[in-house]
Design a protein around this motif. Structure first.
Motif, PDB file in Angstrom:
ATOM      1  N   THR A  85       0.833  -1.194   0.000  1.00  6.39           N
ATOM      2  CA  THR A  85       0.000   0.000   0.000  1.00  6.39           C
ATOM      3  C   THR A  85       0.874   1.253   0.000  1.00  6.39           C
ATOM      4  O   THR A  85       1.809   1.373   0.780  1.00  6.39           O
ATOM      5  CB  THR A  85      -0.914   0.028   1.231  1.00  6.39           C
ATOM      6  N   ALA A  86       0.554   2.201  -0.884  1.00  6.98           N
ATOM      7  CA  ALA A  86       1.320   3.436  -0.968  1.00  6.98           C
ATOM      8  C   ALA A  86       1.035   4.305   0.244  1.00  6.98           C
ATOM      9  O   ALA A  86      -0.069   4.318   0.784  1.00  6.98           O
ATOM     10  CB  ALA A  86       0.963   4.185  -2.247  1.00  6.98           C
ATOM     11  N   LYS A  87       2.055   5.035   0.677  1.00  7.87           N
ATOM     12  CA  LYS A  87       1.896   5.999   1.749  1.00  7.87           C
ATOM     13  C   LYS A  87       1.501   7.330   1.141  1.00  7.87           C
ATOM     14  O   LYS A  87       1.897   7.675   0.037  1.00  7.87           O
ATOM     15  CB  LYS A  87       3.191   6.154   2.540  1.00  7.87           C
ATOM     16  N   ALA A  88       0.756   8.126   1.892  1.00  8.77           N
ATOM     17  CA  ALA A  88       0.320   9.420   1.376  1.00  8.77           C
ATOM     18  C   ALA A  88       1.448  10.432   1.381  1.00  8.77           C
ATOM     19  O   ALA A  88       1.645  11.164   0.418  1.00  8.77           O
ATOM     20  CB  ALA A  88      -0.859   9.938   2.201  1.00  8.77           C
ATOM     21  N   ARG A  89       2.221  10.484   2.479  1.00  2.91           N
ATOM     22  CA  ARG A  89       3.249  11.508   2.618  1.00  2.91           C
ATOM     23  C   ARG A  89       4.544  10.885   3.126  1.00  2.91           C
ATOM     24  O   ARG A  89       4.525   9.966   3.949  1.00  2.91           O
ATOM     25  CB  ARG A  89       2.788  12.586   3.603  1.00  2.91           C
ATOM     26  N   LEU A  90       5.656  11.434   2.644  1.00  4.17           N
ATOM     27  CA  LEU A  90       6.976  11.050   3.128  1.00  4.17           C
ATOM     28  C   LEU A  90       7.619  12.288   3.749  1.00  4.17           C
ATOM     29  O   LEU A  90       7.720  13.330   3.093  1.00  4.17           O
ATOM     30  CB  LEU A  90       7.849  10.533   1.984  1.00  4.17           C
ATOM     31  N   ARG A 129      -0.632   5.557   7.077  1.00  4.11           N
ATOM     32  CA  ARG A 129      -0.532   6.050   5.699  1.00  4.11           C
ATOM     33  C   ARG A 129       0.796   6.733   5.404  1.00  4.11           C
ATOM     34  O   ARG A 129       1.295   6.661   4.294  1.00  4.11           O
ATOM     35  CB  ARG A 129      -1.677   7.045   5.412  1.00  4.11           C
ATOM     36  N   ASP A 130       1.352   7.416   6.386  1.00  6.30           N
ATOM     37  CA  ASP A 130       2.538   8.236   6.156  1.00  6.30           C
ATOM     38  C   ASP A 130       3.817   7.450   6.414  1.00  6.30           C
ATOM     39  O   ASP A 130       3.805   6.389   7.052  1.00  6.30           O
ATOM     40  CB  ASP A 130       2.520   9.468   7.062  1.00  6.30           C
ATOM     41  N   ALA A 136       3.904  11.887  -1.580  1.00  2.00           N
ATOM     42  CA  ALA A 136       3.954  13.342  -1.671  1.00  2.00           C
ATOM     43  C   ALA A 136       5.030  13.796  -0.686  1.00  2.00           C
ATOM     44  O   ALA A 136       4.930  13.513   0.509  1.00  2.00           O
ATOM     45  CB  ALA A 136       2.605  13.956  -1.316  1.00  2.00           C
ATOM     46  N   VAL A 137       6.074  14.463  -1.199  1.00  2.00           N
ATOM     47  CA  VAL A 137       7.240  14.800  -0.392  1.00  2.00           C
ATOM     48  C   VAL A 137       7.405  16.312  -0.342  1.00  2.00           C
ATOM     49  O   VAL A 137       7.640  16.949  -1.372  1.00  2.00           O
ATOM     50  CB  VAL A 137       8.524  14.166  -0.959  1.00  2.00           C
ATOM     51  N   GLU A 138       7.268  16.881   0.843  1.00  2.00           N
ATOM     52  CA  GLU A 138       7.532  18.301   1.002  1.00  2.00           C
ATOM     53  C   GLU A 138       9.038  18.531   1.043  1.00  2.00           C
ATOM     54  O   GLU A 138       9.766  17.835   1.748  1.00  2.00           O
ATOM     55  CB  GLU A 138       6.902  18.829   2.290  1.00  2.00           C
ATOM     56  N   THR A 139       9.489  19.542   0.262  1.00  2.23           N
ATOM     57  CA  THR A 139      10.912  19.885   0.247  1.00  2.23           C
ATOM     58  C   THR A 139      11.073  21.378   0.526  1.00  2.23           C
ATOM     59  O   THR A 139      10.111  22.153   0.493  1.00  2.23           O
ATOM     60  CB  THR A 139      11.550  19.551  -1.109  1.00  2.23           C
ATOM     61  N   PHE A 140      12.286  21.756   0.798  1.00  2.00           N
ATOM     62  CA  PHE A 140      12.651  23.125   1.175  1.00  2.00           C
ATOM     63  C   PHE A 140      12.647  23.988  -0.077  1.00  2.00           C
ATOM     64  O   PHE A 140      13.516  23.856  -0.941  1.00  2.00           O
ATOM     65  CB  PHE A 140      14.053  23.088   1.802  1.00  2.00           C
ATOM     66  N   ALA A 141      11.676  24.891  -0.209  1.00  4.19           N
ATOM     67  CA  ALA A 141      11.570  25.729  -1.396  1.00  4.19           C
ATOM     68  C   ALA A 141      12.789  26.644  -1.514  1.00  4.19           C
ATOM     69  O   ALA A 141      13.204  27.281  -0.550  1.00  4.19           O
ATOM     70  CB  ALA A 141      10.293  26.567  -1.332  1.00  4.19           C
ATOM     71  N   GLY A 142      13.347  26.724  -2.726  1.00  7.97           N
ATOM     72  CA  GLY A 142      14.490  27.596  -2.964  1.00  7.97           C
ATOM     73  C   GLY A 142      15.745  27.179  -2.240  1.00  7.97           C
ATOM     74  O   GLY A 142      16.601  28.023  -1.921  1.00  7.97           O
ATOM     75  N   ILE A 202       6.994  16.049  -5.673  1.00  8.79           N
ATOM     76  CA  ILE A 202       7.682  17.048  -4.866  1.00  8.79           C
ATOM     77  C   ILE A 202       6.756  18.237  -4.618  1.00  8.79           C
ATOM     78  O   ILE A 202       6.152  18.780  -5.558  1.00  8.79           O
ATOM     79  CB  ILE A 202       8.976  17.507  -5.555  1.00  8.79           C
ATOM     80  N   LEU A 203       6.645  18.647  -3.361  1.00 10.27           N
ATOM     81  CA  LEU A 203       5.802  19.776  -2.962  1.00 10.27           C
ATOM     82  C   LEU A 203       6.666  20.793  -2.216  1.00 10.27           C
ATOM     83  O   LEU A 203       6.838  20.691  -0.997  1.00 10.27           O
ATOM     84  CB  LEU A 203       4.658  19.307  -2.069  1.00 10.27           C
TER      85      LEU A 203
END
Length: 576
Positions: free
Chosen positions: A2-7, A20-21, A124-130, A173-174
């Motif tokens: 099963t895929a996780k929603a967020r990493l 899920r995560d 869905a992976v949040e990353t450091f913008a800029g 990437i988010l």
């Protein structure tokens, strides 16, 4: 699967859902354990899970450092109009460059191992913008190591840059804003205070740089020893045992990783001591007197940029630099990626008794430690307490070193609880706990211990004084505290799995002797059983010939103290 929603790459949020995560590594939970208390029982994809892997990576990272060093040194020479050689830049830059290269390489492989564990999983992976435009502006190497590498914001930034270069097709990437917190905004780790007597300050003003500089435990004795060293005739310095600079790109390292390291990570993390502050700090160091062939003996820490700057000038002037041991990991570890590149390459390295550390190169000079000599055989029971001493937990993959891997520490914390719970109630009431206070915690320790063992008393004063007066010490790691306790003849038991620490071949027979005599135990439960068994007659156990032999053999090799330490030192200084 099963895929996780967020990493999550760094600290998990309050709405983390373990069904899920996913979290990239154990460091994601260190400051947020209450969100999911079961995190400590989860497995993680450590790319270098055993010591065979680490031995290979030590060699690789040594080569990486030797490749970076001349490139950065030449760039700084051009920037500042200087002509320093590779030995000068080595002593200056390697503390920062080595930690940066290792931290980045381990994380690069960690991300790859995680992605390969479940190919095709959607995240869905949040990353450091800029992230590529960030400049951290650390004050010095110590700030980078103590503030940066242990900081969740910095970790988020570094891992974001890595993930963005290895993103599997199924990951989305988010970018989100990250926080660049300057070192002065953070709480600095508690460090031992530095005491400089008025007499030593006066001597420095009168005579300038002292040949003996901050030798651990020597105090005012640095003055007569400096005088003795000054009377010695000059002698040419030995060539430093440094790796040859590497011009070609290191083999076996991905091009995208090397480009990230050289083009982004090096300029973004370079301490201000090598940039805007360099001219002023360079002038201060250059103004001091240096003399070819003079002896310089120092215990300055490898993260002390000011001391390293003076050492660099001393080396360029032809002085003979001798570094000295100031902690107990030296010698007994199989490999020490940290000190091998930073302390063992000078004219000599003064040890606490050992002459070999596996096959590591070095000019090792065994002498009794002035620090340990002041404590040798000084134990006198005054409190009747059992003191449990904890060590620093390590969750972030910052170094290629022989300490236990990241997954060891949550289980080891439970062993401390098992030790306390295994003690009879009356003995538990006599027990006090000392958490590790000298570095930023990566995992809750004291709150966890007090929650698991209600009413647990705490040692918050001078640890050495507490050990000298306790009835029994229990230590959860092989380190400086163990050396202090054994040198002072404190009745001591310790508990850790020796297979999780890479001991040198010279140390292994002595470790086994500690185990056979009941000083070392493989678990907290076993240590508690032994503590209860000997509590009513500790001298009968501790003063037995076999136990004392194991203690004294360890001290002769790794914790040498002698009331006439000054005589041993004077003889060697005369010979040097």
């Amino acid at each position: 699967m099963t895929a996780k929603a967020r990493l999550f790459l760094s600290t998990i949020p309050d709405d983390f859902d373990p069904t899920r995560d996913a979290a990239l590594g154990p460091w994601c939970f260190g400051s947020s354990e209450s969100v999911w208390p079961e995190w400590e029982f989860q497995g993680f994809s450590d790319p270098f899970p055993d010591f065979d892997d680490l031995r290979r990576e030590v060699t690789r990272c040594h080569g990486l450092t030797a490749w970076l060093l001349p490139r950065v040194g030449e760039a700084l020479n051009a920037r500042h109009g200087t002509r320093h050689g590779s030995a000068f830049w080595w002593v200056q830059l390697v503390p920062w460059l080595k930690f940066l290269a290792e931290a980045a390489w381990i994380r690069w492989n960690w991300v790859a191992a995680f992605a390969n564990r479940g190919p095709g999983q959607a995240f869905a992976v949040e990353t450091f913008a800029g992230a590529e435009a960030v400049n951290w502006r650390f004050a010095d190497s110590g700030s980078f190591i103590d503030d940066g590498l242990l900081d969740p914001d910095f970790d988020f930034w570094l891992l974001s840059l890595i993930v963005e270069r290895q993103t599997p097709p199924s990951w989305r990437i988010l970018p989100r804003p990250g926080r660049v917190s300057l070192p002065e905004e953070r709480d600095r780790a508690s460090q031992p205070p530095t005491h400089t007597s008025a007499l030593r300050q006066f001597a420095r003003r009168l005579f300038g740089r002292l040949p003996f500089n901050s030798v651990h435990g020597m105090s005012l004795a640095v003055l007569p020893f400096s005088a003795l060293a000054a009377l010695k005739p000059a002698k040419p310095a030995l060539p430093p045992l440094l790796p040859e600079p590497i011009s070609a790109r290191p083999a076996g390292l991905p091009g995208p990783f090397l480009a990230l390291l050289e083009d982004i990570l090096v300029p973004a993390t370079m301490p201000m001591a090598f940039l805007d502050d360099f001219a002023r700090l360079e002038a201060e160091a250059a103004a001091k007197a240096y003399r070819p062939g003079r002896l310089l003996v120092t215990t300055a820490t490898i993260y002390n940029d000011a001391a390293n700057r003076e050492i660099g000038f001393a080396m360029e002037a032809g002085e003979r630099v001798v570094r000295t041991q100031h902690g107990a990991v030296y010698g007994c570890e199989e490999f020490t990626a940290q000190v091998e590149l930073l302390e063992y390459y000078h004219d000599a390295f003064v040890t606490w008794g050992w002459t070999e550390q596996d096959d590591l190169p070095g000019r090792f000079l065994p002498l009794p430690s002035p620090f340990l000599s002041k404590l040798a055989n000084r134990h006198r029971e005054t409190t009747g307490d059992l003191v449990l001493v904890g060590t620093r937990s390590r969750l972030r993959p910052n170094q290629v070193d022989p300490v236990p891997r990241n997954g060891y520490w949550p289980a080891h914390r439970r062993e401390k609880v098992a030790f306390l719970e295994g003690l009879p109630a009356a003995l538990r009431g006599r027990t006090r706990y000392r958490p590790y206070l000298r570095a930023r915690a990566e995992m809750l320790d004291l709150p966890y211990m007090q929650a698991q063992v209600p009413g647990l008393a705490v040692v918050d004063g001078d640890l050495t004084r507490t050990l000298l007066g306790c009835r029994l010490a229990a230590i959860d790691h092989p380190g400086t505290t163990l050396a202090v306790a054994l040198a002072a003849d404190v009745p001591t038991l310790c508990f850790f799995d020796p297979d999780c620490w890479a001991f040198s071949r010279q140390a292994r027979p002595l470790v086994e002797a500690l185990r056979q005599t009941g000083i070392l135990h493989p678990s907290g439960t076993a240590a508690a059983v032994h503590a209860a068994a000997v509590w009513n007659d500790i001298p009968g156990w501790w003063r037995s010939p076999s136990v004392q032999k194991a203690r004294q053999d360890w001290c002769r090799r790794y914790a040498w103290g002698d009331r006439f330490w000054w005589w041993h030192w004077a003889k060697e200084i005369a010979r040097l």
